[in-house]
Design an enzyme around this catalytic site. Structure first.
Site, PDB file in Angstrom:
ATOM      1  N   GLU A 138      -8.836  10.585  -5.966  1.00  0.00           N
ATOM      2  CA  GLU A 138      -8.468   9.981  -5.344  1.00  0.00           C
ATOM      3  C   GLU A 138      -8.221  10.321  -3.812  1.00  0.00           C
ATOM      4  OE1 GLU A 138      -8.118   5.388  -4.933  1.00  0.00           O
ATOM      5  OE2 GLU A 138      -6.069   6.142  -3.016  1.00  0.00           O
ATOM      6  N   THR A 172      -9.869   7.103   0.532  1.00  0.00           N
ATOM      7  CA  THR A 172      -9.792   5.213   0.875  1.00  0.00           C
ATOM      8  C   THR A 172     -10.365   4.898   2.521  1.00  0.00           C
ATOM      9  OG1 THR A 172      -7.745   6.486   2.282  1.00  0.00           O
ATOM     10  CG2 THR A 172      -7.402   5.377   0.142  1.00  0.00           C
ATOM     11  N   ALA A 200      -6.348   0.163   6.999  1.00  0.00           N
ATOM     12  CA  ALA A 200      -6.313  -1.014   7.084  1.00  0.00           C
ATOM     13  C   ALA A 200      -6.424  -1.200   8.719  1.00  0.00           C
ATOM     14  CB  ALA A 200      -4.192  -1.341   7.370  1.00  0.00           C
ATOM     15  N   HIS A 230     -13.639   3.766   0.121  1.00  0.00           N
ATOM     16  CA  HIS A 230     -13.298   2.293  -0.090  1.00  0.00           C
ATOM     17  C   HIS A 230     -13.858   1.986   0.856  1.00  0.00           C
ATOM     18  CE1 HIS A 230      -9.935   4.016  -3.345  1.00  0.00           C
ATOM     19  NE2 HIS A 230     -10.796   4.875  -3.071  1.00  0.00           N
ATOM     20  N   ARG A 260      -9.169  -5.777  -0.308  1.00  0.00           N
ATOM     21  CA  ARG A 260      -9.077  -7.163   0.839  1.00  0.00           C
ATOM     22  C   ARG A 260      -8.649  -6.062   1.847  1.00  0.00           C
ATOM     23  NH1 ARG A 260      -4.053 -10.587   0.742  1.00  0.00           N
ATOM     24  NH2 ARG A 260      -3.131  -9.052   1.126  1.00  0.00           N
ATOM     25  N   GLY A 261      -7.266  -5.622   1.671  1.00  0.00           N
ATOM     26  CA  GLY A 261      -6.419  -4.218   2.837  1.00  0.00           C
ATOM     27  C   GLY A 261      -5.113  -5.336   3.021  1.00  0.00           C
ATOM     28  N   ALA A 284     -10.425 -10.153  -1.419  1.00  0.00           N
ATOM     29  CA  ALA A 284     -11.472  -8.990  -2.091  1.00  0.00           C
ATOM     30  C   ALA A 284     -12.884 -10.062  -2.694  1.00  0.00           C
ATOM     31  CB  ALA A 284     -10.956  -7.981  -2.424  1.00  0.00           C
ATOM     32  N   TYR A 341      -3.926  -5.403 -10.767  1.00  0.00           N
ATOM     33  CA  TYR A 341      -2.644  -4.877 -11.024  1.00  0.00           C
ATOM     34  C   TYR A 341      -1.789  -5.558 -12.194  1.00  0.00           C
ATOM     35  CZ  TYR A 341      -3.527  -4.443  -6.417  1.00  0.00           C
ATOM     36  OH  TYR A 341      -4.664  -4.019  -4.501  1.00  0.00           O
ATOM     37  N   HIS A 401       0.565  -8.341  -8.598  1.00  0.00           N
ATOM     38  CA  HIS A 401      -0.235  -7.606  -6.835  1.00  0.00           C
ATOM     39  C   HIS A 401       1.277  -8.537  -6.271  1.00  0.00           C
ATOM     40  CE1 HIS A 401      -1.060  -8.554  -2.407  1.00  0.00           C
ATOM     41  NE2 HIS A 401      -1.626  -7.179  -2.866  1.00  0.00           N
ATOM     42  N   PHE A 408       6.448   4.214  -1.442  1.00  0.00           N
ATOM     43  CA  PHE A 408       5.696   3.603  -1.920  1.00  0.00           C
ATOM     44  C   PHE A 408       5.552   3.081  -3.337  1.00  0.00           C
ATOM     45  CE2 PHE A 408       3.192   7.983  -1.797  1.00  0.00           C
ATOM     46  CZ  PHE A 408       2.888   7.897  -0.495  1.00  0.00           C
ATOM     47  N   HIS A 421      -8.044   7.307 -13.068  1.00  0.00           N
ATOM     48  CA  HIS A 421      -8.267   7.504 -12.211  1.00  0.00           C
ATOM     49  C   HIS A 421      -6.826   8.210 -11.769  1.00  0.00           C
ATOM     50  CE1 HIS A 421     -10.267   7.038  -8.081  1.00  0.00           C
ATOM     51  NE2 HIS A 421      -9.095   6.092  -7.730  1.00  0.00           N
TER      52      HIS A 421
HETATM   53  P1  FAD Z   1      -7.369  -8.886  -3.491  1.00  0.00           P
HETATM   54  O1  FAD Z   1      -7.710  -8.990  -4.541  1.00  0.00           O
HETATM   55  O2  FAD Z   1      -8.003 -10.365  -2.283  1.00  0.00           O
HETATM   56  O3  FAD Z   1      -5.646 -10.489  -3.449  1.00  0.00           O
HETATM   57  C1  FAD Z   1      -4.952 -10.546  -3.015  1.00  0.00           C
HETATM   58  C2  FAD Z   1      -3.866 -11.140  -2.760  1.00  0.00           C
HETATM   59  O4  FAD Z   1      -4.171 -12.609  -2.905  1.00  0.00           O
HETATM   60  C3  FAD Z   1      -3.626 -11.467  -4.426  1.00  0.00           C
HETATM   61  O5  FAD Z   1      -1.888 -11.309  -4.310  1.00  0.00           O
HETATM   62  C4  FAD Z   1      -4.110 -12.544  -5.425  1.00  0.00           C
HETATM   63  O6  FAD Z   1      -3.515 -13.123  -6.033  1.00  0.00           O
HETATM   64  C5  FAD Z   1      -4.183 -13.062  -4.185  1.00  0.00           C
HETATM   65  N1  FAD Z   1      -5.586 -13.799  -4.324  1.00  0.00           N
HETATM   66  C6  FAD Z   1      -7.194 -13.589  -4.375  1.00  0.00           C
HETATM   67  N2  FAD Z   1      -8.082 -13.843  -4.829  1.00  0.00           N
HETATM   68  C7  FAD Z   1      -7.064 -15.041  -3.634  1.00  0.00           C
HETATM   69  C8  FAD Z   1      -7.751 -16.410  -3.986  1.00  0.00           C
HETATM   70  N3  FAD Z   1      -9.188 -17.109  -3.715  1.00  0.00           N
HETATM   71  N4  FAD Z   1      -6.656 -18.261  -3.302  1.00  0.00           N
HETATM   72  C9  FAD Z   1      -5.246 -17.379  -3.396  1.00  0.00           C
HETATM   73  N5  FAD Z   1      -4.821 -15.725  -3.489  1.00  0.00           N
HETATM   74  C10 FAD Z   1      -5.970 -14.821  -3.491  1.00  0.00           C
HETATM   75  N6  FAD Z   1      -6.161  -0.690   0.675  1.00  0.00           N
HETATM   76  C11 FAD Z   1      -6.338  -0.402   1.814  1.00  0.00           C
HETATM   77  O7  FAD Z   1      -6.167  -1.138   3.105  1.00  0.00           O
HETATM   78  N7  FAD Z   1      -7.376   0.491   1.738  1.00  0.00           N
HETATM   79  C12 FAD Z   1      -7.839   1.137   0.852  1.00  0.00           C
HETATM   80  O8  FAD Z   1      -8.240   2.360   0.395  1.00  0.00           O
HETATM   81  C13 FAD Z   1      -7.313   0.586  -0.513  1.00  0.00           C
HETATM   82  N8  FAD Z   1      -7.170   0.908  -1.765  1.00  0.00           N
HETATM   83  C14 FAD Z   1      -7.059   1.130  -2.586  1.00  0.00           C
HETATM   84  C15 FAD Z   1      -6.996   1.295  -4.210  1.00  0.00           C
HETATM   85  C16 FAD Z   1      -7.221   0.888  -5.307  1.00  0.00           C
HETATM   86  C17 FAD Z   1      -7.521   1.313  -6.600  1.00  0.00           C
HETATM   87  C18 FAD Z   1      -5.417  -0.390  -5.253  1.00  0.00           C
HETATM   88  C19 FAD Z   1      -5.145  -1.062  -6.594  1.00  0.00           C
HETATM   89  C20 FAD Z   1      -5.098  -0.837  -3.843  1.00  0.00           C
HETATM   90  C21 FAD Z   1      -5.940  -0.092  -3.049  1.00  0.00           C
HETATM   91  N9  FAD Z   1      -5.261  -0.842  -1.816  1.00  0.00           N
HETATM   92  C22 FAD Z   1      -6.252  -0.221  -0.493  1.00  0.00           C
HETATM   93  C23 FAD Z   1      -4.194  -1.901  -1.349  1.00  0.00           C
HETATM   94  C24 FAD Z   1      -5.431  -3.091  -1.707  1.00  0.00           C
HETATM   95  O9  FAD Z   1      -5.642  -2.933  -0.569  1.00  0.00           O
HETATM   96  C25 FAD Z   1      -3.660  -4.037  -1.312  1.00  0.00           C
HETATM   97  O10 FAD Z   1      -3.156  -4.388  -2.707  1.00  0.00           O
HETATM   98  C26 FAD Z   1      -4.666  -5.055  -0.163  1.00  0.00           C
HETATM   99  O11 FAD Z   1      -3.189  -6.437  -0.918  1.00  0.00           O
HETATM  100  C27 FAD Z   1      -5.104  -6.080  -1.936  1.00  0.00           C
HETATM  101  O12 FAD Z   1      -6.031  -6.139  -1.865  1.00  0.00           O
HETATM  102  P2  FAD Z   1      -7.036  -6.333  -3.516  1.00  0.00           P
HETATM  103  O13 FAD Z   1      -8.536  -5.788  -3.030  1.00  0.00           O
HETATM  104  O14 FAD Z   1      -6.520  -6.057  -4.114  1.00  0.00           O
HETATM  105  O15 FAD Z   1      -6.827  -7.802  -2.832  1.00  0.00           O
END
Ligand code: FAD
Length: 283
Positions: free
Chosen positions: A14, A45, A48, A73, A103-104, A119, A141, A145, A212, A262
């Site tokens: 990454e 990446t 946000a 991403h 989701r971000g 997401a 996670y 998370h 971090f 990864h």
């Molecule tokens: P989600 O899967 O949507 O989850 C977010 C939170 O919401 C979790 O607490 C989950 O339990 C909760 N949730 C999910 N669905 C629901 C629902 N239907 N109802 C209620 N609660 C729900 N960030 C960036 O900005 N740019 C990047 O390029 C980036 N790359 C990443 C790469 C990896 C491999 C990882 C692990 C993280 C990365 N992140 C990045 C960070 C990520 O964007 C954050 O951790 C963000 O807070 C959550 O994204 P997610 O896609 O996991 O969200």
């Protein structure tokens, strides 16, 4: 944990997008140094709220132009369907067929969450707009998370996201292999059999890692934190212990059947290369 193994287990790297021409040149060098490990892809990446959109597209383009596979991403919070639809078309026209869907997090103060909340909605949108064109990775996670209500609901949301059409997942980094083992077991019990690839964070700088880890909810075990902290500015000792600990973690993960690794390279090649060489990868 059932073996998720596929031989040889693929590795991926990454990067974050660079802001200057000089930065882009350095990253191209890092990419070429890592290419001896024959990665499955390099991911880039996405800032946000879409803040690095142009940088992500340009960095992905340069990876592709150099003949490697690239995975942008893409985060959905703060975005619109039209905006993301256009970006997906741009990626398709660039010949990209793998995406990391997230989701971000919105920058603090920005309250416009846009047209997507989680997401799983982005995964559904990508599938509805582009069918099976993209291999979709999502985030997982093992240590929960940081904003999750609890571990159980976090896992349920992860399963929903995978079932929305994701092909595989990459985890947040962790240093405790049991967190990964139990997470994968719980996913299997919930009926998921898609690959969950551990995200690996090389250790090169303790204060940055601690910062971090606080933000993203990754735990540095107490004994490791205390030892790294005790080295102060002695970077060489931090790197030496970090190399040992992360190599051992990767060895255990591969032995336990992890389907790949990864690496969060932080745009540096040296430590990642050393870890992979210790593991006998790319030989
Ligand atoms: P989600 O899967 O949507 O989850 C977010 C939170 O919401 C979790 O607490 C989950 O339990 C909760 N949730 C999910 N669905 C629901 C629902 N239907 N109802 C209620 N609660 C729900 N960030 C960036 O900005 N740019 C990047 O390029 C980036 N790359 C990443 C790469 C990896 C491999 C990882 C692990 C993280 C990365 N992140 C990045 C960070 C990520 O964007 C954050 O951790 C963000 O807070 C959550 O994204 P997610 O896609 O996991 O969200």
């Amino acid at each position: 944990m059932k073996s998720q193994q596929q031989y040889p287990q693929p590795i991926s790297f990454e990067f974050f997008p660079t802001k200057t021409t000089e930065g882009a040149k350095k990253l191209a060098q890092v990419r070429d140094e890592l290419s001896i490990l024959n990665p499955l892809y390099y991911s880039v990446t996405y800032g946000a709220g879409g803040s690095t959109q142009e940088g992500t597209v340009n960095t992905v383009m340069s990876i592709k132009d150099a003949g490697f596979s690239a995975a942008p991403h893409l985060s959905c919070i703060g975005a619109t369907r039209n905006g993301l639809g256009d970006l997906l078309n741009t990626f398709i026209n660039m010949g990209i067929n793998r995406i990391v869907a997230l989701r971000g997090d919105l920058p603090s103060g920005n309250r416009d969450i846009g047209e997507f909340r989680y997401a799983n909605e982005l995964v559904e949108f990508i599938r509805s707009e582009t069918g099976s064109h993209f291999h979709i990775e999502v985030a997982a996670y093992p240590e929960v998370h940081p904003q999750a209500k609890n571990a159980r609901s976090d896992l349920e949301h992860f399963v929903t996201k995978m079932n929305a059409g994701a092909d595989s997942a990459i985890t947040q980094y962790f240093f405790n292999i049991d967190a990964y083992r139990y997470y994968v077991d719980s996913c299997e019990q919930a009926g998921l059999d898609k690959p969950i690839v551990p995200g690996i964070m090389p250790i090169t700088n303790y204060s940055r890692l601690a910062g971090f880890s606080d933000m993203c909810g990754a735990e540095i075990p107490r004994w490791l934190a205390r030892r790294l902290e005790s080295f102060g500015d002695d970077i060489e000792s931090i790197k030496a212990l970090g190399l040992d600990v992360v190599t051992s973690l990767c060895e255990q993960l591969l032995a336990a059947g992890a389907p790949g690794l990864h690496f969060y390279t932080l745009n540096q090649s040296k430590t990642t290369l050393k870890i992979c060489q210790n593991l006998g990868l790319g030989e």
